[in-house]
Write a protein that holds these residues in place. Structure first.
Motif, PDB file in Angstrom:
ATOM      1  N   ALA A  35      -5.348  -2.633   3.303  1.00 27.32           N
ATOM      2  CA  ALA A  35      -5.973  -3.320   2.170  1.00 27.32           C
ATOM      3  C   ALA A  35      -5.614  -4.798   2.168  1.00 27.32           C
ATOM      4  O   ALA A  35      -4.510  -5.187   2.581  1.00 27.32           O
ATOM      5  CB  ALA A  35      -5.524  -2.678   0.857  1.00 27.32           C
ATOM      6  N   SER A  36      -6.546  -5.595   1.700  1.00 26.13           N
ATOM      7  CA  SER A  36      -6.301  -7.038   1.595  1.00 26.13           C
ATOM      8  C   SER A  36      -5.230  -7.303   0.529  1.00 26.13           C
ATOM      9  O   SER A  36      -4.987  -6.464  -0.349  1.00 26.13           O
ATOM     10  CB  SER A  36      -7.591  -7.761   1.208  1.00 26.13           C
ATOM     11  OG  SER A  36      -7.951  -7.441  -0.130  1.00 26.13           O
ATOM     12  N   PHE A  89       4.217  -7.314  -8.922  1.00 24.59           N
ATOM     13  CA  PHE A  89       5.380  -7.115  -9.787  1.00 24.59           C
ATOM     14  C   PHE A  89       5.677  -8.393 -10.578  1.00 24.59           C
ATOM     15  O   PHE A  89       5.912  -8.339 -11.785  1.00 24.59           O
ATOM     16  CB  PHE A  89       6.601  -6.712  -8.962  1.00 24.59           C
ATOM     17  CG  PHE A  89       6.658  -5.253  -8.618  1.00 24.59           C
ATOM     18  CD1 PHE A  89       7.306  -4.353  -9.447  1.00 24.59           C
ATOM     19  CD2 PHE A  89       6.065  -4.771  -7.457  1.00 24.59           C
ATOM     20  CE1 PHE A  89       7.367  -3.000  -9.136  1.00 24.59           C
ATOM     21  CE2 PHE A  89       6.114  -3.426  -7.135  1.00 24.59           C
ATOM     22  CZ  PHE A  89       6.769  -2.530  -7.972  1.00 24.59           C
ATOM     23  N   ALA A  90       5.657  -9.533  -9.896  1.00 29.57           N
ATOM     24  CA  ALA A  90       5.967 -10.804 -10.550  1.00 29.57           C
ATOM     25  C   ALA A  90       4.982 -11.113 -11.672  1.00 29.57           C
ATOM     26  O   ALA A  90       5.367 -11.680 -12.700  1.00 29.57           O
ATOM     27  CB  ALA A  90       5.978 -11.936  -9.522  1.00 29.57           C
ATOM     28  N   ALA A  91       3.728 -10.724 -11.495  1.00 26.70           N
ATOM     29  CA  ALA A  91       2.718 -10.948 -12.535  1.00 26.70           C
ATOM     30  C   ALA A  91       3.066 -10.196 -13.814  1.00 26.70           C
ATOM     31  O   ALA A  91       2.560 -10.523 -14.889  1.00 26.70           O
ATOM     32  CB  ALA A  91       1.341 -10.524 -12.025  1.00 26.70           C
ATOM     33  N   LYS A  96      -4.556  -5.291  -3.075  1.00 23.99           N
ATOM     34  CA  LYS A  96      -3.240  -4.782  -3.472  1.00 23.99           C
ATOM     35  C   LYS A  96      -2.844  -5.321  -4.848  1.00 23.99           C
ATOM     36  O   LYS A  96      -2.413  -4.563  -5.714  1.00 23.99           O
ATOM     37  CB  LYS A  96      -2.185  -5.137  -2.426  1.00 23.99           C
ATOM     38  CG  LYS A  96      -2.310  -4.321  -1.148  1.00 23.99           C
ATOM     39  CD  LYS A  96      -1.154  -4.579  -0.211  1.00 23.99           C
ATOM     40  CE  LYS A  96      -1.529  -5.607   0.814  1.00 23.99           C
ATOM     41  NZ  LYS A  96      -0.496  -5.779   1.845  1.00 23.99           N
ATOM     42  N   GLU A  97      -3.009  -6.629  -5.032  1.00 26.01           N
ATOM     43  CA  GLU A  97      -2.635  -7.237  -6.315  1.00 26.01           C
ATOM     44  C   GLU A  97      -3.496  -6.710  -7.461  1.00 26.01           C
ATOM     45  O   GLU A  97      -2.988  -6.364  -8.526  1.00 26.01           O
ATOM     46  CB  GLU A  97      -2.753  -8.757  -6.248  1.00 26.01           C
ATOM     47  CG  GLU A  97      -1.617  -9.408  -5.486  1.00 26.01           C
ATOM     48  CD  GLU A  97      -1.701 -10.918  -5.535  1.00 26.01           C
ATOM     49  OE1 GLU A  97      -1.804 -11.474  -6.649  1.00 26.01           O
ATOM     50  OE2 GLU A  97      -1.669 -11.538  -4.459  1.00 26.01           O
ATOM     51  N   PRO A 116       4.285  -9.731   0.410  1.00 25.49           N
ATOM     52  CA  PRO A 116       4.128 -10.738  -0.641  1.00 25.49           C
ATOM     53  C   PRO A 116       3.104 -10.364  -1.721  1.00 25.49           C
ATOM     54  O   PRO A 116       3.301 -10.698  -2.892  1.00 25.49           O
ATOM     55  CB  PRO A 116       3.676 -11.993   0.116  1.00 25.49           C
ATOM     56  CG  PRO A 116       4.186 -11.791   1.503  1.00 25.49           C
ATOM     57  CD  PRO A 116       4.115 -10.311   1.752  1.00 25.49           C
ATOM     58  N   ALA A 117       2.056  -9.673  -1.375  1.00 32.51           N
ATOM     59  CA  ALA A 117       1.044  -9.314  -2.375  1.00 32.51           C
ATOM     60  C   ALA A 117       1.596  -8.300  -3.370  1.00 32.51           C
ATOM     61  O   ALA A 117       1.333  -8.390  -4.580  1.00 32.51           O
ATOM     62  CB  ALA A 117      -0.204  -8.763  -1.702  1.00 32.51           C
ATOM     63  N   ILE A 118       2.360  -7.357  -2.888  1.00 32.76           N
ATOM     64  CA  ILE A 118       2.960  -6.368  -3.778  1.00 32.76           C
ATOM     65  C   ILE A 118       4.035  -7.025  -4.629  1.00 32.76           C
ATOM     66  O   ILE A 118       4.130  -6.777  -5.839  1.00 32.76           O
ATOM     67  CB  ILE A 118       3.493  -5.165  -2.986  1.00 32.76           C
ATOM     68  CG1 ILE A 118       2.327  -4.441  -2.296  1.00 32.76           C
ATOM     69  CG2 ILE A 118       4.267  -4.209  -3.900  1.00 32.76           C
ATOM     70  CD1 ILE A 118       2.724  -3.308  -1.379  1.00 32.76           C
TER      71      ILE A 118
END
Length: 74
Positions: A23-24, A64-66, A28-29, A58-60
């Protein structure tokens, strides 16, 4: 009392499946960010355990960071 099984039951398998499917980062985000938010609303208390499994993606990490979940800089 928090919900400790949310990561193993929901986030971790979905995140793994997204990675295995190629997945892009955007997908993922967009998939994980609202899932994480929903679990937090249900008092998820093992977010860092799940985040730790995906620190190399980094996308995952961004999903979480969001939601205000970041790996502590020790």
């Amino acid at each position: 009392m928090g919900w400790g099984s949310a990561g193993a039951t929901f986030i971790d398998p979905v995140a793994r499946a997204l990675r295995e499917a190629g997945a892009s980062d955007e997908l993922k985000e967009k998939t994980l960010t609202p899932m994480i938010a929903a679990l937090q609303a249900e008092d998820w208390d093992t977010e860092l355990d799940s985040l730790q499994l995906f620190l190399d993606d980094p996308a995952i990490v961004q999903a979480f960071a969001a939601n205000g979940i970041e790996w502590p800089d020790d």
